[in-house]
Design a protein around this motif. Structure first.
Motif, PDB file in Angstrom:
ATOM      1  N   LYS A   1       0.827  -1.204   0.000  1.00 23.91           N
ATOM      2  CA  LYS A   1       0.000   0.000   0.000  1.00 23.91           C
ATOM      3  C   LYS A   1       0.863   1.256   0.000  1.00 23.91           C
ATOM      4  CE  LYS A   1      -3.722  -2.376   2.353  1.00 23.91           C
ATOM      5  NZ  LYS A   1      -4.310  -2.677   3.631  1.00 23.91           N
TER       6      LYS A   1
ATOM      7  N   LEU B   1       2.331   1.725  -3.429  1.00 24.39           N
ATOM      8  CA  LEU B   1       1.365   2.240  -4.379  1.00 24.39           C
ATOM      9  C   LEU B   1       1.130   3.727  -4.155  1.00 24.39           C
ATOM     10  CD1 LEU B   1      -0.628   1.774  -6.662  1.00 24.39           C
ATOM     11  CD2 LEU B   1      -2.321   1.057  -4.964  1.00 24.39           C
ATOM     12  N   LEU B   2       1.006   4.122  -2.895  1.00 25.98           N
ATOM     13  CA  LEU B   2       0.792   5.535  -2.598  1.00 25.98           C
ATOM     14  C   LEU B   2       1.960   6.368  -3.095  1.00 25.98           C
ATOM     15  CD1 LEU B   2      -0.674   7.887  -1.317  1.00 25.98           C
ATOM     16  CD2 LEU B   2       0.324   7.251   0.885  1.00 25.98           C
TER      17      LEU B   2
ATOM     18  N   ILE C   1       1.788   6.717  -6.769  1.00 25.30           N
ATOM     19  CA  ILE C   1       0.692   7.609  -7.161  1.00 25.30           C
ATOM     20  C   ILE C   1       1.143   9.055  -7.042  1.00 25.30           C
ATOM     21  CG2 ILE C   1      -1.522   8.508  -6.340  1.00 25.30           C
ATOM     22  CD1 ILE C   1      -2.372   5.632  -5.858  1.00 25.30           C
TER      23      ILE C   1
ATOM     24  N   LYS D   1      -2.788   6.134 -14.550  1.00 24.88           N
ATOM     25  CA  LYS D   1      -3.081   4.764 -14.142  1.00 24.88           C
ATOM     26  C   LYS D   1      -3.846   4.043 -15.241  1.00 24.88           C
ATOM     27  CE  LYS D   1      -3.675   6.199  -9.351  1.00 24.88           C
ATOM     28  NZ  LYS D   1      -3.505   7.612  -9.746  1.00 24.88           N
TER      29      LYS D   1
ATOM     30  N   MET E   1      -6.864  10.255  -1.779  1.00 17.74           N
ATOM     31  CA  MET E   1      -5.916   9.265  -2.280  1.00 17.74           C
ATOM     32  C   MET E   1      -4.886   8.834  -1.242  1.00 17.74           C
ATOM     33  SD  MET E   1      -7.061   8.485  -5.206  1.00 17.74           S
ATOM     34  CE  MET E   1      -5.712   7.494  -5.853  1.00 17.74           C
ATOM     35  N   GLN E   2      -5.034   9.303  -0.014  1.00 16.31           N
ATOM     36  CA  GLN E   2      -4.205   8.783   1.083  1.00 16.31           C
ATOM     37  C   GLN E   2      -4.857   7.598   1.785  1.00 16.31           C
ATOM     38  OE1 GLN E   2      -2.441  11.754   3.784  1.00 16.31           O
ATOM     39  NE2 GLN E   2      -3.175  13.326   2.376  1.00 16.31           N
TER      40      GLN E   2
ATOM     41  N   GLU F   1      -5.998   4.102   2.743  1.00 15.17           N
ATOM     42  CA  GLU F   1      -5.417   2.791   2.442  1.00 15.17           C
ATOM     43  C   GLU F   1      -6.400   1.859   1.745  1.00 15.17           C
ATOM     44  OE1 GLU F   1      -4.373   0.376   5.774  1.00 15.17           O
ATOM     45  OE2 GLU F   1      -6.019   1.109   7.022  1.00 15.17           O
TER      46      GLU F   1
ATOM     47  N   LEU G   1      -6.532   2.759  -1.970  1.00 15.22           N
ATOM     48  CA  LEU G   1      -5.330   2.243  -2.640  1.00 15.22           C
ATOM     49  C   LEU G   1      -5.411   0.738  -2.825  1.00 15.22           C
ATOM     50  CD1 LEU G   1      -2.555   4.330  -0.830  1.00 15.22           C
ATOM     51  CD2 LEU G   1      -3.808   4.855  -2.925  1.00 15.22           C
ATOM     52  N   SER G   2      -5.915   0.033  -1.806  1.00 14.99           N
ATOM     53  CA  SER G   2      -6.089  -1.414  -1.922  1.00 14.99           C
ATOM     54  C   SER G   2      -7.098  -1.760  -3.011  1.00 14.99           C
ATOM     55  CB  SER G   2      -6.560  -2.004  -0.584  1.00 14.99           C
ATOM     56  OG  SER G   2      -5.545  -1.948   0.383  1.00 14.99           O
TER      57      SER G   2
ATOM     58  N   GLU H   1      -5.514  -1.413  -6.376  1.00 15.22           N
ATOM     59  CA  GLU H   1      -4.562  -2.502  -6.561  1.00 15.22           C
ATOM     60  C   GLU H   1      -5.278  -3.828  -6.812  1.00 15.22           C
ATOM     61  OE1 GLU H   1      -0.388  -4.012  -4.569  1.00 15.22           O
ATOM     62  OE2 GLU H   1      -1.800  -2.861  -3.355  1.00 15.22           O
TER      63      GLU H   1
ATOM     64  N   ASN I   1       0.489   2.039 -12.285  1.00 13.05           N
ATOM     65  CA  ASN I   1       0.894   3.354 -12.770  1.00 13.05           C
ATOM     66  C   ASN I   1       1.693   3.228 -14.050  1.00 13.05           C
ATOM     67  OD1 ASN I   1      -0.088   5.234 -10.655  1.00 13.05           O
ATOM     68  ND2 ASN I   1       1.223   3.988  -9.354  1.00 13.05           N
TER      69      ASN I   1
END
Length: 451
Positions: free
Chosen positions: A4, A7-8, A11, A285, A433-434, A436, A439-440, A443, A449
């Motif tokens: 995670k 990914l952050l 991003i 993305k 977009m922070q 979790e 983001l999961s 994903e 990305n």
């Protein structure tokens, strides 16, 4: 957790590398249109702050009306989602204190939790009437917290509410974050799964009157991308969606003029290319099939603009500079069919309608995709005295019929405010977009990305 965080990080990096159409000149454009942008943002915020139930003796504290001044008897679940996000923008802009926005947000989430519980309580008269498996009714009575009229329990309106809940949770933390997590965790996404024609789809609605999850599903691309991301990121494993529903809906591609090819929505209404992007930053993305939803919305917005420009000889509204065809109030009542090609079963079919009715939120909601065209439209709309009301731009107008809507609508005020805030300083994206779970969800759906 490492995945995670990774990914952050990517991003954030991709947001720096990938332009959103005006990233390099956003500051100059903002300065050029500063007065117009700030005015519409502030007045749109005022709608959510003022047209909200604040009587703590009622079971509806924090609910926000669907439209004003037309009818204050019912709130819109989606309007609440936009409103929660508006409170973050308001706190950042200094229109209200952080403490005021936090208090309003927490009280709203506590109301939502009570409504969700009421819908699951067999002893309640609202059992499975106002909420079902965590999903909420589209409209809720502002006095009783019961379902308003015979409306449905809506998957997409609940998703919009959740986007707002996660935004305030991420921003304020603490009790607000705990309440937002609980609201989110109560939603059983799999309860709305339908297996139809060999495809796994998400239903649009549950009908409390029949007790049936509808076969009317999100079977085409529209505004529902947020449903898949939120569902795939659910903190409750048994409620979490896999990626089938996301990859199984119909994707038809078309174009208009030199706008570029895009996956189009059935009615071609411009809001369908905007809503999920108000919170989810899709820049840079792609999914497992290489679909780039950001570019898709850029091309769709250009198509809408180009179509309206090509129709200047057919409507005084278009000739004078209006564009952005989308669902709105029209001279003969609300019209959900307004949109531009490509649309319909085939992109070159004649299944589209136009009339000279334009909703300002159509062009404004695409400001991150078509900044110059959208800001020119914003400034023009503000010059139309009869289109402006207490909360900025009202819903719609049509110069051919000398029609100016008297109401402003929460979802229009919401998409205008959120997208202008994202254009100005990426305010909503930077917070949402922070999360979790978001983001999961991305994903788990296979988004990565672009390198």
């Amino acid at each position: 957790m490492k995945k995670k965080l990774s990914l952050l990080t990517s991003i954030v990096l991709s947001a720096v590398i990938v332009s959103f159409g005006a990233a390099g000149c956003a500051t100059d454009l903002y300065e050029e249109y500063k007065d117009s942008i700030d005015t519409e943002m502030r007045l749109s915020f005022d709608f959510f702050w003022n047209e909200c139930v604040t009587d703590e003796s009622l079971p509806t504290y924090g609910l926000i009306v669907d439209r004003w001044p037309g009818n204050d008897n019912y709130a819109s679940t989606a309007s609440v989602g936009f409103g929660l996000t508006a409170y973050v923008i308001g706190a950042e802009e200094g229109w209200v204190t952080r403490e005021e926005a936090q208090e309003r947000s927490l009280g709203t989430l506590e109301t939502i939790l009570a409504i969700q519980a009421d819908g699951e309580n067999e002893a309640s008269p609202n059992y499975h009437d106002v909420a079902y498996e965590g999903f909420l009714a589209h409209f809720i009575d502002t006095r009783t917290a019961a379902r308003y009229g015979d409306c449905e329990i809506s998957s997409v309106d609940t998703a919009i509410l959740l986007c707002g809940a996660l935004t305030v949770g991420e921003y304020f933390g603490g009790e607000v974050a705990e309440a937002a997590e609980e609201v989110y965790s109560n939603v059983n996404w799999n309860a709305f799964i339908k297996e139809l024609g060999g495809r796994t789809l998400i239903s649009m609605a549950y009908d409390p009157d029949t007790g049936i999850v509808s076969n009317g599903c999100w079977d085409w691309y529209a505004e529902q991308l947020m449903i898949y991301v939120l569902g795939a990121g659910s903190p409750v494993e048994e409620y979490r969606l896999d990626d089938e529903a996301y990859y199984d809906f119909t994707r038809r591609t078309g174009s208009y003029g030199d706008s570029g090819e895009f996956i189009y929505s059935y009615f071609g209404s411009i809001f369908t290319y905007q809503y999920s992007h108000a919170w989810i930053d899709f820049r840079g993305k792609t999914d497992k099939n290489g679909t780039d939803w950001w570019t898709n919305s850029v091309n769709a917005s250009r198509a809408n603009y180009n179509y309206c420009r090509d129709m200047v000889n057919s409507s005084a509204t278009f000739a004078a500079g209006g564009w952005g065809l989308t669902a709105c109030d029209a001279p003969n009542g609300y019209n959900g069919y307004l949109g531009t090609p490509a649309r319909g079963w085939q992109p070159n079919s004649d299944y589209y309608r136009y009339e000279g009715t334009v909703a300002p939120a159509g062009a404004i909601g695409s400001v991150v995709f078509t900044p110059e065209e959208s800001l020119e439209a914003l400034e023009y709309y503000q010059s139309l005295r009869l289109l402006n009301g207490a909360y900025g731009l009202n819903d719609s107008y049509n110069l051919d019929y000398d029609f100016y809507a008297s109401d402003c609508i929460g979802i229009d005020k919401g998409i205008s405010l959120l997208m202008l805030a994202n254009f100005k300083n990426e305010a909503v994206w930077n917070v949402f977009m922070q999360n979790e779970h978001v983001l999961s969800g991305l994903e788990n759906l296979g988004f990565s990305n672009v390198r």
